[in-house]
Design a protein around this motif. Sequence first.
Motif, PDB file in Angstrom:
ATOM      1  N   VAL A  29       0.832  -1.198   0.000  1.00  0.00           N
ATOM      2  CA  VAL A  29       0.000   0.000   0.000  1.00  0.00           C
ATOM      3  C   VAL A  29       0.874   1.258   0.000  1.00  0.00           C
ATOM      4  N   LYS A  30       0.503   2.208  -0.838  1.00  0.00           N
ATOM      5  CA  LYS A  30       1.158   3.512  -0.866  1.00  0.00           C
ATOM      6  C   LYS A  30       0.249   4.531  -0.191  1.00  0.00           C
ATOM      7  N   TYR A  31       0.808   5.263   0.782  1.00  0.00           N
ATOM      8  CA  TYR A  31       0.084   6.326   1.465  1.00  0.00           C
ATOM      9  C   TYR A  31       0.685   7.679   1.090  1.00  0.00           C
ATOM     10  N   ASP A  32      -0.140   8.574   0.571  1.00  0.00           N
ATOM     11  CA  ASP A  32       0.264   9.963   0.372  1.00  0.00           C
ATOM     12  C   ASP A  32      -0.221  10.749   1.588  1.00  0.00           C
ATOM     13  N   ILE A  33       0.709  11.399   2.280  1.00  0.00           N
ATOM     14  CA  ILE A  33       0.433  12.016   3.578  1.00  0.00           C
ATOM     15  C   ILE A  33       0.754  13.500   3.526  1.00  0.00           C
ATOM     16  N   SER A  34      -0.050  14.295   4.220  1.00  0.00           N
ATOM     17  CA  SER A  34       0.218  15.721   4.351  1.00  0.00           C
ATOM     18  C   SER A  34       0.014  16.103   5.810  1.00  0.00           C
ATOM     19  N   LEU A  35       1.064  16.651   6.424  1.00  0.00           N
ATOM     20  CA  LEU A  35       0.989  17.017   7.836  1.00  0.00           C
ATOM     21  C   LEU A  35       1.911  18.194   8.105  1.00  0.00           C
ATOM     22  N   MET A  36       1.369  19.217   8.750  1.00  0.00           N
ATOM     23  CA  MET A  36       2.160  20.385   9.145  1.00  0.00           C
ATOM     24  C   MET A  36       2.899  20.986   7.952  1.00  0.00           C
ATOM     25  N   GLY A  37       2.236  21.024   6.796  1.00  0.00           N
ATOM     26  CA  GLY A  37       2.825  21.602   5.602  1.00  0.00           C
ATOM     27  C   GLY A  37       3.862  20.735   4.922  1.00  0.00           C
ATOM     28  N   PHE A  38       3.999  19.482   5.367  1.00  0.00           N
ATOM     29  CA  PHE A  38       4.993  18.570   4.809  1.00  0.00           C
ATOM     30  C   PHE A  38       4.273  17.444   4.108  1.00  0.00           C
ATOM     31  N   ASP A  39       4.570  17.245   2.813  1.00  0.00           N
ATOM     32  CA  ASP A  39       3.987  16.145   2.048  1.00  0.00           C
ATOM     33  C   ASP A  39       4.975  14.989   1.998  1.00  0.00           C
ATOM     34  N   ALA A  40       4.464  13.776   2.186  1.00  0.00           N
ATOM     35  CA  ALA A  40       5.345  12.603   2.224  1.00  0.00           C
ATOM     36  C   ALA A  40       4.644  11.401   1.623  1.00  0.00           C
ATOM     37  N   VAL A  41       5.464  10.468   1.168  1.00  0.00           N
ATOM     38  CA  VAL A  41       4.973   9.190   0.648  1.00  0.00           C
ATOM     39  C   VAL A  41       5.540   8.074   1.506  1.00  0.00           C
ATOM     40  N   MET A  42       4.671   7.134   1.880  1.00  0.00           N
ATOM     41  CA  MET A  42       5.097   5.978   2.662  1.00  0.00           C
ATOM     42  C   MET A  42       4.504   4.728   2.032  1.00  0.00           C
ATOM     43  N   ASN A  43       5.357   3.780   1.679  1.00  0.00           N
ATOM     44  CA  ASN A  43       4.923   2.522   1.083  1.00  0.00           C
ATOM     45  C   ASN A  43       5.126   1.396   2.096  1.00  0.00           C
ATOM     46  N   LEU A  44       4.045   0.659   2.392  1.00  0.00           N
ATOM     47  CA  LEU A  44       4.112  -0.397   3.387  1.00  0.00           C
ATOM     48  C   LEU A  44       3.731  -1.747   2.796  1.00  0.00           C
ATOM     49  N   ILE A  45       4.389  -2.790   3.303  1.00  0.00           N
ATOM     50  CA  ILE A  45       4.036  -4.170   2.990  1.00  0.00           C
ATOM     51  C   ILE A  45       3.338  -4.757   4.206  1.00  0.00           C
ATOM     52  N   TYR A  46       2.134  -5.282   4.009  1.00  0.00           N
ATOM     53  CA  TYR A  46       1.395  -5.955   5.074  1.00  0.00           C
ATOM     54  C   TYR A  46       1.458  -7.464   4.839  1.00  0.00           C
ATOM     55  N   ASP A  47       2.081  -8.201   5.750  1.00  0.00           N
ATOM     56  CA  ASP A  47       2.093  -9.665   5.709  1.00  0.00           C
ATOM     57  C   ASP A  47       0.973 -10.163   6.609  1.00  0.00           C
ATOM     58  N   ILE A  48       0.139 -11.049   6.080  1.00  0.00           N
ATOM     59  CA  ILE A  48      -1.124 -11.396   6.723  1.00  0.00           C
ATOM     60  C   ILE A  48      -1.141 -12.860   7.157  1.00  0.00           C
ATOM     61  N   ASP A  49      -1.403 -13.091   8.435  1.00  0.00           N
ATOM     62  CA  ASP A  49      -1.624 -14.433   8.977  1.00  0.00           C
ATOM     63  C   ASP A  49      -3.075 -14.471   9.444  1.00  0.00           C
ATOM     64  N   ALA A  50      -3.971 -14.820   8.522  1.00  0.00           N
ATOM     65  CA  ALA A  50      -5.402 -14.766   8.819  1.00  0.00           C
ATOM     66  C   ALA A  50      -5.794 -15.743   9.923  1.00  0.00           C
ATOM     67  N   ALA A  51      -5.153 -16.914   9.961  1.00  0.00           N
ATOM     68  CA  ALA A  51      -5.512 -17.924  10.949  1.00  0.00           C
ATOM     69  C   ALA A  51      -5.282 -17.442  12.374  1.00  0.00           C
ATOM     70  N   ASN A  52      -4.221 -16.648  12.572  1.00  0.00           N
ATOM     71  CA  ASN A  52      -3.896 -16.130  13.903  1.00  0.00           C
ATOM     72  C   ASN A  52      -4.354 -14.691  14.113  1.00  0.00           C
ATOM     73  N   HIS A  53      -5.107 -14.150  13.139  1.00  0.00           N
ATOM     74  CA  HIS A  53      -5.628 -12.784  13.234  1.00  0.00           C
ATOM     75  C   HIS A  53      -4.491 -11.796  13.511  1.00  0.00           C
ATOM     76  N   PHE A  54      -3.425 -11.931  12.718  1.00  0.00           N
ATOM     77  CA  PHE A  54      -2.210 -11.149  12.930  1.00  0.00           C
ATOM     78  C   PHE A  54      -1.733 -10.564  11.611  1.00  0.00           C
ATOM     79  N   VAL A  55      -1.352  -9.300  11.642  1.00  0.00           N
ATOM     80  CA  VAL A  55      -0.818  -8.617  10.462  1.00  0.00           C
ATOM     81  C   VAL A  55       0.459  -7.897  10.873  1.00  0.00           C
ATOM     82  N   LYS A  56       1.520  -8.141  10.131  1.00  0.00           N
ATOM     83  CA  LYS A  56       2.797  -7.483  10.384  1.00  0.00           C
ATOM     84  C   LYS A  56       3.106  -6.577   9.192  1.00  0.00           C
TER      85      LYS A  56
END
Length: 200
Positions: A96-123
Amino acid sequence: MPRPEPAHMTLLFSLFLALTPPAAPELTSAETTALGERKPIVRTSSDGQTVLAAIDMVASPADVIAAVLDVGARKDEVGSIEKVTIYAQTPEQMKVKYDISLMGFDAVMNLIYDIDAANHFVKYSTDTSVENDIEGSSGSYHAVALPNGATRLYYRVNVPDEGAAWLKKALLEKNLPEQIQGIRARAENCLLYTSDAADE
């Protein structure tokens, strides 16, 4: 002589170890009382590099994790998020790519979510294969069933010690309560956005 493990088996075993949920933290009596009153709790480590948040909700662990992964909804719930783009997705992983704007600062953050559905856990961790303005973002979500039928969501965040660490800390202070309360609202009401809610 033992037969070597196939490469794909080694990879699967490594992934299993990497996704093992951490043990539930010990809570103070004040934290337990706050959670019982449906208030979120937030705890920061003494070095300021780790944040733990928790919140209780009347929903199943599976519904809670579904709400966590409904990242498109965050665009309307978290004030600093301008745009959400899912650029890769399988049942076990989402990027997922997040475009963020805070306090006049624009930033991009790209995250990888690894999903363990059986244990209801996301890293989650930073996708270092693409350019990021905020490096070193990582953490996890873990939904745990409670004896009273509710579910407790533990949200752990590791604050990066370099780059735009100040921005990450500011985002945590502003967005963490918005994010986990938004997750609760959607999990309890089963009003999950469809994948169309995220920008193409």
